[in-house]
Design a protein around this motif. Structure first.
Motif, PDB file in Angstrom:
ATOM      1  N   ALA A   1      -0.031   7.577   6.159  1.00  0.00           N
ATOM      2  CA  ALA A   1       1.268   8.102   5.744  1.00  0.00           C
ATOM      3  C   ALA A   1       1.662   7.409   4.457  1.00  0.00           C
ATOM      4  CB  ALA A   1       2.303   7.833   6.832  1.00  0.00           C
ATOM      5  N   LEU A   2       2.356   8.154   3.584  1.00  0.00           N
ATOM      6  CA  LEU A   2       2.936   7.518   2.396  1.00  0.00           C
ATOM      7  C   LEU A   2       4.216   6.816   2.846  1.00  0.00           C
ATOM      8  CD1 LEU A   2       2.515  10.420  -0.179  1.00  0.00           C
ATOM      9  CD2 LEU A   2       0.954   8.536   0.350  1.00  0.00           C
ATOM     10  N   PRO A   3       4.499   5.630   2.327  1.00  0.00           N
ATOM     11  CA  PRO A   3       5.610   4.836   2.856  1.00  0.00           C
ATOM     12  C   PRO A   3       6.977   5.441   2.524  1.00  0.00           C
ATOM     13  CG  PRO A   3       4.678   3.799   0.918  1.00  0.00           C
ATOM     14  CD  PRO A   3       3.793   4.962   1.239  1.00  0.00           C
ATOM     15  N   GLN A   4       7.862   5.430   3.535  1.00  0.00           N
ATOM     16  CA  GLN A   4       9.267   5.762   3.291  1.00  0.00           C
ATOM     17  C   GLN A   4       9.968   4.570   2.641  1.00  0.00           C
ATOM     18  OE1 GLN A   4      11.024   7.121   6.936  1.00  0.00           O
ATOM     19  NE2 GLN A   4       9.118   8.112   7.531  1.00  0.00           N
ATOM     20  N   SER A   5       9.401   3.399   2.877  1.00  0.00           N
ATOM     21  CA  SER A   5       9.820   2.166   2.221  1.00  0.00           C
ATOM     22  C   SER A   5       8.789   1.120   2.630  1.00  0.00           C
ATOM     23  CB  SER A   5      11.212   1.748   2.666  1.00  0.00           C
ATOM     24  OG  SER A   5      11.146   0.871   3.765  1.00  0.00           O
ATOM     25  N   PRO A   6       8.653   0.052   1.858  1.00  0.00           N
ATOM     26  CA  PRO A   6       7.650  -0.961   2.230  1.00  0.00           C
ATOM     27  C   PRO A   6       8.195  -1.935   3.263  1.00  0.00           C
ATOM     28  CG  PRO A   6       8.188  -1.014  -0.139  1.00  0.00           C
ATOM     29  CD  PRO A   6       9.254  -0.240   0.546  1.00  0.00           C
TER      30      PRO A   6
ATOM     31  N   PRO B   1       0.803  -1.235   0.000  1.00  0.00           N
ATOM     32  CA  PRO B   1       0.000   0.000   0.000  1.00  0.00           C
ATOM     33  C   PRO B   1       0.830   1.277   0.000  1.00  0.00           C
ATOM     34  CG  PRO B   1      -0.590  -1.441   1.841  1.00  0.00           C
ATOM     35  CD  PRO B   1       0.625  -2.006   1.230  1.00  0.00           C
ATOM     36  N   PHE B   2       0.275   2.299  -0.643  1.00  0.00           N
ATOM     37  CA  PHE B   2       0.830   3.654  -0.554  1.00  0.00           C
ATOM     38  C   PHE B   2       0.199   4.407   0.601  1.00  0.00           C
ATOM     39  CE2 PHE B   2       2.449   4.578  -5.136  1.00  0.00           C
ATOM     40  CZ  PHE B   2       3.469   3.670  -4.927  1.00  0.00           C
ATOM     41  N   MET B   3      -1.037   4.057   0.895  1.00  0.00           N
ATOM     42  CA  MET B   3      -1.693   4.702   2.035  1.00  0.00           C
ATOM     43  C   MET B   3      -1.525   3.757   3.204  1.00  0.00           C
ATOM     44  SD  MET B   3      -5.024   5.986   0.028  1.00  0.00           S
ATOM     45  CE  MET B   3      -5.969   6.390   1.472  1.00  0.00           C
ATOM     46  N   THR B   4      -0.659   4.139   4.130  1.00  0.00           N
ATOM     47  CA  THR B   4      -0.371   3.217   5.215  1.00  0.00           C
ATOM     48  C   THR B   4      -0.244   3.988   6.515  1.00  0.00           C
ATOM     49  OG1 THR B   4       1.163   1.510   5.959  1.00  0.00           O
ATOM     50  CG2 THR B   4       2.062   3.221   4.549  1.00  0.00           C
ATOM     51  N   ARG B   5       0.553   3.432   7.430  1.00  0.00           N
ATOM     52  CA  ARG B   5       0.569   3.920   8.796  1.00  0.00           C
ATOM     53  C   ARG B   5       1.842   4.719   9.036  1.00  0.00           C
ATOM     54  NH1 ARG B   5      -1.231   1.777  13.949  1.00  0.00           N
ATOM     55  NH2 ARG B   5       0.436   2.317  15.401  1.00  0.00           N
ATOM     56  N   SER B   6       1.722   5.834   9.722  1.00  0.00           N
ATOM     57  CA  SER B   6       2.893   6.641  10.026  1.00  0.00           C
ATOM     58  C   SER B   6       3.769   5.930  11.050  1.00  0.00           C
ATOM     59  CB  SER B   6       2.456   7.998  10.585  1.00  0.00           C
ATOM     60  OG  SER B   6       3.593   8.742  10.945  1.00  0.00           O
ATOM     61  N   THR B   7       5.090   5.886  10.762  1.00  0.00           N
ATOM     62  CA  THR B   7       6.034   5.336  11.743  1.00  0.00           C
ATOM     63  C   THR B   7       6.931   6.468  12.193  1.00  0.00           C
ATOM     64  OG1 THR B   7       7.435   4.692   9.906  1.00  0.00           O
ATOM     65  CG2 THR B   7       6.082   2.990  10.874  1.00  0.00           C
ATOM     66  N   PRO B   8       6.896   6.798  13.484  1.00  0.00           N
ATOM     67  CA  PRO B   8       7.540   8.033  13.939  1.00  0.00           C
ATOM     68  C   PRO B   8       9.067   8.031  13.792  1.00  0.00           C
ATOM     69  CG  PRO B   8       6.642   6.774  15.781  1.00  0.00           C
ATOM     70  CD  PRO B   8       6.241   6.072  14.552  1.00  0.00           C
ATOM     71  N   GLU B   9       9.690   6.873  13.609  1.00  0.00           N
ATOM     72  CA  GLU B   9      11.151   6.862  13.460  1.00  0.00           C
ATOM     73  C   GLU B   9      11.521   7.235  12.031  1.00  0.00           C
ATOM     74  OE1 GLU B   9      13.488   4.646  15.659  1.00  0.00           O
ATOM     75  OE2 GLU B   9      12.019   4.472  17.259  1.00  0.00           O
TER      76      GLU B   9
END
Length: 605
Positions: free
Chosen positions: A204-209, A178-186
């Motif tokens: 969140a848009l992924p910084q990487s999958p 997915p491109f629409m996913t969950r924000s990871t604070p790190e």
RNA sequence: GGGGACGUAGUUCAGUUGGUUAGAACGCUGCCCUGUCACGGCAGAGGCCGCGGGUUCGAGUCCCGUCGUCCCCGCCA
């Protein structure tokens, strides 16, 4: 009513591409379509250079043989879109143009259809060079008509196809995440997408999958890859765009070496697209060695390494130079620089920028006056040739000589020396010649950097951070040091480096829930915090996770290097500016108050 | 967030110490031209000197601010 001066395409079919016609096609009847690259109007004789993706071909309109057709051709202008029917004719010898691939032939026109006209473009796709990037980006469609851009985009397509074929052949499945996913604070700042259904909540848009591909391993997909867009809301550089494409892959039950092998195989296929035949395996180097020899975790192997020359100096020497004898003394060597004037030597010092603790001593020429014996020893130790520039860097004496402080200071010496090495190398690139662009495989110096540290100490926050990411597995024999000596834990993490540029980064992952928990603890994350951030993933780990690992490589950077370009913008069709703006579509833009209200986002007063 | 470079015709650029009407090349428009291929020749049109303020008798030029593009540092697990 449609414009009457334009012709209809009708059932006319294109039979050939402009750039592909050769002397062997003489006599053939062809129908070509494309853009008017240039018109050369000699009065009763008109030449049109017709351009398409494959190149340019000359079409001839002769008044004597067809007055009305000739008249029509005189009215053509740059970038008009036309269809031309005609016969390929081998040119008479004096009129052959050797500078053009199709220069041995021309098309004698029999029919011309004006499919569309064009405003005078702000710059011509037929121009050799255009320097104004702002204009290029605003009129990207015109810019991309230029042969250089066409070649780059085509190369990109061929490279990604070659990689897909190679990975597919090896049993990898391309699976979308997915491109629409969950924000990871790190990590990097996320691009956020507001949820209409849940006001105040965001995708969140992924910084990487990253987590998805690990989940795919848990799902049993065994070998996954994806050529996928990633997003990071950080400031840009020539080699950094806010959205970029990664060749992302993950395997179950791999050794580190098996991952390297797969990457080497598809890089061979990719580089073959640019006519470069790589010869794997690529050399491997431990992180610690990279730092000591190159002062960088992405060594540029095109120039010789630095060497530790502390042994060349006596205790008195070091005292005289106010250097700490427990810290390394590093010789930076740039080959074939030749004689330098006093001013040039002073100017070189401008390139020096020290991290705390590191100290630039001087170049060898100057040291020789005060320390002739040390310099003699040093020369033989560093393998210097006469024409080489050698600069010596050491560590200053400081009050804090605790083990942590000394380790930091030693790192500072290596890192500062490494940065200085690159700055000098850049300055004298015309002399040593190692940075010249060429087409030969031996100029592409690949390197695997392995055994990265698991943790980095954050001075400001006063805690340990994951050097790679918190899902990276430590070396099995370092498991015991996780809590007692985090700084000494090595990670099964690796980078692939090409000529001093990081192309990709990966690791063997943690597949055991107990180890994962320990890592989070070492990072100062409580069980609760870990649950709230990565709960779904920790839960998944508990259901039979196979050992797994992978890597992601920047496709844009690979294509940039293969294209010989200096900026990612040359190989990305629709890139953003240094301030993350798309000048063509003019994004980002403000949105209406109504849209914001619908999303539950407060409107600025 | 910080540092640096640049911004003058459609484009690429020049513009002297602040001084008459801001130039060149390419492109564009018109006319001429049958072997050009960066065609050539003649003529012509084309300027908010990024924007705002200031200094000055006078600003493209000096000062301040601002906007934009590029490069670098920070940042990018």
């Amino acid at each position: 009513m449609p414009d009457s001066h334009l012709d209809l395409l009708g059932n006319l079919q294109r039979t050939h591409m402009c750039g592909t016609l050769r002397a062997g096609d003489a006599g053939r009847s062809v129908t070509l379509m494309g853009w008017v690259n240039r018109r050369r109007d000699l009065g009763n004789l008109v030449f049109i250079d017709l351009r398409d993706r494959t190149g340019i071909v000359q079409i001839v309109f002769d008044k004597e043989s067809n007055p009305s057709l000739h008249e029509k051709a005189s009215g053509l202008r740059s970038e008009y879109v036309i269809a031309a029917v005609g016969t390929v004719k081998k040119r008479d010898t004096p009129t052959v143009n050797k500078n053009v691939a199709t220069g041995e032939i021309e098309i004698i026109a029999e029919e011309l259809r004006l499919l569309n006209d064009s405003k005078t473009p702000p710059f011509s796709p037929s121009e050799e060079a255009i320097s104004n990037e702002e204009l290029r980006l605003k009129y990207r469609y015109l810019d991309m008509r230029r042969p250089e851009m066409q070649a780059n985009i085509e190369l990109r397509s061929r490279v990604s196809l070659a990689i897909r074929q190679e990975l597919s052949k090896r049993g990898f499945l391309e699976i979308e995440t997915p491109f629409m996913t969950r924000s990871t604070p790190e990590g990097a700042r996320d691009y956020l997408v507001p949820s209409r259904v849940y006001p105040g909540s965001f995708y969140a848009l992924p910084q990487s999958p990253q987590l998805f591909k690990q989940i795919l391993m848990i799902s049993g997909f065994d070998k996954y890859f994806q050529i996928v867009r990633c997003f990071r809301d950080e400031d840009l550089r020539a080699d950094r765009q806010p959205e970029f494409t990664q060749i992302d892959l993950e395997m179950s039950f791999p050794s580190q070496e098996r991952v390297f092998e797969v990457v080497e195989e598809f890089l061979v296929a990719a580089f073959r697209q640019a006519g470069i035949e790589l010869k794997p395996p690529f050399p491997r180097m431990k992180y610690d060695d990279a730092m000591r020899q190159y002062g960088s975790d992405k060594p540029d192997l095109r120039l010789p390494p630095m060497s530790d020359v502390r042994a060349a100096f006596t205790e008195e020497n070091l005292n005289a130079l106010t250097l700490d004898p427990l810290l390394p003394v590093v010789a930076v060597r740039i080959p074939k620089v030749g004689e330098l004037s006093r001013k040039e030597r002073d100017d070189n010092k401008q390139l020096w920028s020290a991290r705390p603790g590191a100290k630039l001593i001087d170049d060898l020429k100057r040291l020789e006056k005060s320390f002739p014996e040390a310099v003699n020893k040093l020369r033989s130790m560093s393998g210097a040739e006469n024409e080489d520039l050698i600069v010596v860097v050491g560590g200053g004496v400081s009050e804090d000589r605790s083990p942590i402080a000394m380790r930091k200071a030693a790192e500072a010496v290596y890192a500062s020396a490494g940065a200085f090495r690159l700055a000098l190398a850049q300055k004298y690139k015309d002399r040593h010649g190692a940075f010249k662009k060429t087409q030969s495989a031996k100029d592409y110096r690949f390197l695997w950097v392995t055994d990265f540290p698991m943790f980095e100490y954050d001075d400001k926050e006063g805690r340990w951070n994951a050097a790679h990411h918190p899902f990276t597995s430590p070396h099995e024999e370092d498991f015991g040091k996780l809590l007692s000596d985090p700084g000494a834990v090595r990670a099964l993490a690796y980078d692939i480096v090409l000529n001093g540029t990081e192309l990709g980064s990966g690791s063997i992952r943690i597949h055991r829930q107990d180890i994962q928990k320990q890592i989070f603890n070492a990072l100062g994350l409580s069980d609760e915090e870990a649950r709230s951030r990565f709960g779904f993933f920790l839960e998944a780990l508990e259901y039979g996770t196979p050992p797994h690992g992978g890597i992601a490589l920047g496709l844009d950077r690979i294509v940039m290097i293969l294209a010989g370009a200096d900026s990612l913008r040359e190989v990305i069709p629709f890139p953003k500016t240094a301030k993350a703006v798309d000048l063509m579509v003019d994004a980002p833009t403000p949105v209406s108050a109504a849209q914001l209200r619908e999303l539950g986002i407060a409107v600025k007063p």
